[in-house]
Design an enzyme around this catalytic site. Structure first.
Site, mmCIF file in Angstrom:
data_model
loop_
_atom_site.group_PDB
_atom_site.id
_atom_site.type_symbol
_atom_site.label_atom_id
_atom_site.label_comp_id
_atom_site.label_asym_id
_atom_site.label_seq_id
_atom_site.Cartn_x
_atom_site.Cartn_y
_atom_site.Cartn_z
ATOM 1 N N THR A 166 4.558 0.253 4.531
ATOM 2 C CA THR A 166 3.876 0.227 5.882
ATOM 3 C C THR A 166 4.179 -2.293 6.480
ATOM 4 O O THR A 166 4.120 -2.207 7.326
ATOM 5 C CB THR A 166 2.812 0.579 5.757
ATOM 6 O OG1 THR A 166 2.672 2.032 5.637
ATOM 7 C CG2 THR A 166 1.481 0.405 7.413
ATOM 8 N N SER A 224 7.612 3.533 0.422
ATOM 9 C CA SER A 224 7.181 3.447 -0.998
ATOM 10 C C SER A 224 7.926 5.379 -1.665
ATOM 11 O O SER A 224 7.854 5.714 -2.581
ATOM 12 C CB SER A 224 6.786 3.401 -1.631
ATOM 13 O OG SER A 224 5.107 3.911 -1.306
ATOM 14 N N SER A 225 7.294 6.101 -0.808
ATOM 15 C CA SER A 225 7.421 7.351 -1.115
ATOM 16 C C SER A 225 9.090 7.965 -1.528
ATOM 17 O O SER A 225 9.321 8.783 -2.604
ATOM 18 C CB SER A 225 7.012 8.836 0.113
ATOM 19 O OG SER A 225 6.350 7.797 0.992
ATOM 20 N N THR A 246 2.547 1.546 -0.150
ATOM 21 C CA THR A 246 1.063 1.895 -0.779
ATOM 22 C C THR A 246 0.516 3.351 -1.016
ATOM 23 O O THR A 246 -0.151 3.067 -2.196
ATOM 24 C CB THR A 246 0.030 1.679 0.190
ATOM 25 O OG1 THR A 246 0.191 2.601 1.441
ATOM 26 C CG2 THR A 246 -0.387 0.431 0.578
ATOM 27 N N ASP A 247 2.098 3.746 -0.659
ATOM 28 C CA ASP A 247 2.094 5.732 -1.394
ATOM 29 C C ASP A 247 2.314 5.377 -3.072
ATOM 30 O O ASP A 247 1.573 5.958 -3.215
ATOM 31 C CB ASP A 247 2.940 5.991 -0.717
ATOM 32 C CG ASP A 247 2.039 6.427 1.177
ATOM 33 O OD1 ASP A 247 1.088 6.341 1.012
ATOM 34 O OD2 ASP A 247 2.844 6.730 1.796
ATOM 35 N N THR A 259 -5.300 2.360 -8.876
ATOM 36 C CA THR A 259 -5.054 3.528 -8.387
ATOM 37 C C THR A 259 -5.541 3.378 -5.797
ATOM 38 O O THR A 259 -5.832 3.043 -5.617
ATOM 39 C CB THR A 259 -5.539 4.600 -8.707
ATOM 40 O OG1 THR A 259 -5.026 5.724 -8.486
ATOM 41 C CG2 THR A 259 -7.483 4.552 -8.411
ATOM 42 N N GLN A 297 -8.946 14.462 -14.819
ATOM 43 C CA GLN A 297 -8.881 14.604 -13.209
ATOM 44 C C GLN A 297 -9.853 13.924 -12.358
ATOM 45 O O GLN A 297 -9.223 12.901 -11.473
ATOM 46 C CB GLN A 297 -8.957 15.885 -12.932
ATOM 47 C CG GLN A 297 -7.638 17.215 -13.298
ATOM 48 C CD GLN A 297 -7.665 18.272 -12.407
ATOM 49 O OE1 GLN A 297 -8.492 18.403 -11.937
ATOM 50 N NE2 GLN A 297 -6.995 19.228 -12.705
HETATM 51 N N1 ASP Z 1 4.469 5.318 3.818
HETATM 52 C C1 ASP Z 1 4.008 4.166 3.628
HETATM 53 C C2 ASP Z 1 5.164 3.664 1.988
HETATM 54 O O1 ASP Z 1 4.072 3.693 0.990
HETATM 55 C C3 ASP Z 1 3.015 3.684 3.473
HETATM 56 C C4 ASP Z 1 1.863 2.435 3.412
HETATM 57 O O2 ASP Z 1 2.482 1.884 3.030
HETATM 58 O O3 ASP Z 1 0.752 2.047 3.713
HETATM 59 O O4 ASP Z 1 5.618 3.110 2.311
#
Ligand code: ASP
Length: 355
Positions: free
Chosen positions: A13, A61-62, A92-93, A165, A292
């Site tokens: 992002t 990052s997904s 961030t993901d 995390t 968990q």
């Molecule tokens: N979908 C984004 C990623 O992980 C979310 C982010 O960067 O906050 O690339």
């Protein structure tokens, strides 16, 4: 404060732009970074030399895979001698997976590697991108030598990379390390904590060793292990042994992280489930139990339900995060360890990841 820092821009992002299908990575972030007027004042008029390495393609990052962890580690290793610190810009993901993986692949590094990103793109009003970026550059340039390691800088927190995390998709403090003290905090000043807990993360001086680990064993002579060498299974009431058996039928599978309840408990009256765990272990798959709850620690001897998992051959991941357990399994497989070596090494701290 002069020095040389390398920014690896992998996507996320932080550098995204709006498209008709939602936010997607855009390529011009590195130019914006180098022109930030805050850089001079942030370093009292003596900013470090900043170089950038932009990934192609830039990723949400997904889309990251274990192969990308190896590539980032290798890029840092290849540029290691020419820079004093590194900043990885990342979505961030899956950022906590990458920061955990880099913590293992670069555990011999005596230089700071800061992983950061943002909740809002660089150009958006009230974006956290500039703050996170400048804080990360400052930390990369100033992290005390005794703490030099892979860390996450995000919002007001400085965290150990392999203890982090993602805890919020909304807040600017998007990451935490609920099972471990923070390395430091970012307010008006950047402050580093002193805690005996950090002593288990030792910067090792063997820089040649770093090259050897990465250049040779990961990318030069060997292909990284396949992505499906590791798997993550989260227990839920009614979890079926058939699901576990299906996962274990993957021919490349070498390690499973089993997210169990509370202190490391699983269904102890379900014989078929325990048999499925036992046959995975007999097949040479290492089964690591993690907890968990965000603030959980595995103590399998606390309950009969935990002892049953231990009797079936699963090992305790104690206070490992899921991200650290999964990436450590992958790292050990990449190092060519067999099942016995993996079982032994999973429970011994390599980079301060387990207490
Ligand atoms: N979908 C984004 C990623 O992980 C979310 C982010 O960067 O906050 O690339």
């Amino acid at each position: 404060m002069a020095g040389r820092l390398l920014i690896l821009y992998t996507g996320g992002t932080i550098g995204m732009k709006q498209t008709d299908r939602g936010l997607a990575p855009a390529s011009d972030l590195t130019t914006d970074i180098l022109q930030m007027p805050e850089l001079g004042p942030a370093f009292h008029g003596d900013p470090p030399v900043i170089e950038t390495l932009s990934y192609d393609p830039l990723l949400d990052s997904s889309d990251m895979t274990p192969g990308h962890w190896c590539r980032m580690a290798d890029d840092i290793a290849r540029h290691y001698d020419d820079h004093d610190g590194f900043v990885v810009l990342h979505g961030t993901d899956t950022l906590a997976y990458t920061s955990s993986a880099l913590g293992f692949f670069l555990h011999r590094s005596g230089k700071p590697v800061v992983v950061t990103g943002a909740q809002l793109p660089f150009g958006s009003p009230r974006s956290d991108a500039r703050n996170n970026l400048i804080s990360s550059l400052q930390v990369a340039a100033s992290l005390p030598g005794s703490m030099a390691q892979v860390c996450v800088v995000f919002g007001s927190r400085i965290l150990q990379g392999n203890r982090s995390t993602k805890v919020s998709a909304q807040a600017y403090d998007a990451f935490d390390s609920p099972r471990f003290p923070h390395i430091g905090s970012i307010g008006i000043d950047i402050e580093y904590n002193s805690s005996p807990a950090f002593e288990s993360v030792r910067p090792a001086p063997a820089r040649e060793g770093l090259r050897e680990d990465l250049g040779k064993s990961i990318l030069e002579n060997n292909a990284p292990p396949p992505d499906d060498a590791v798997a993550l299974v989260r227990l839920f009431p009614g979890f079926s042994a058939a699901t576990l058996r299906a996962i274990c039928s993957g021919e490349n599978l070498r390690g499973i992280v089993l997210e169990a309840y509370g202190a490391g408990n699983g269904p102890s009256r379900d014989r078929s489930f325990l048999d499925a765990v036992r046959s995975a272990v007999d097949q040479g798959i290492v089964v690591v139990v993690v907890s968990q709850p965000l603030d959980g620690v595995v103590r399998m001897s606390s309950y009969a339900a935990g002892n049953a998992l231990a009797d079936a051959g699963a090992i305790s991941g104690r206070d490992l995060t899921t991200e650290a357990a999964l990436t450590k399994l992958y790292y050990l497989i990449a190092q060519g360890c067999d099942a016995r070596e993996i079982r032994e090494r999973m429970v011994v701290a390599l980079a301060g990841e387990i207490g």
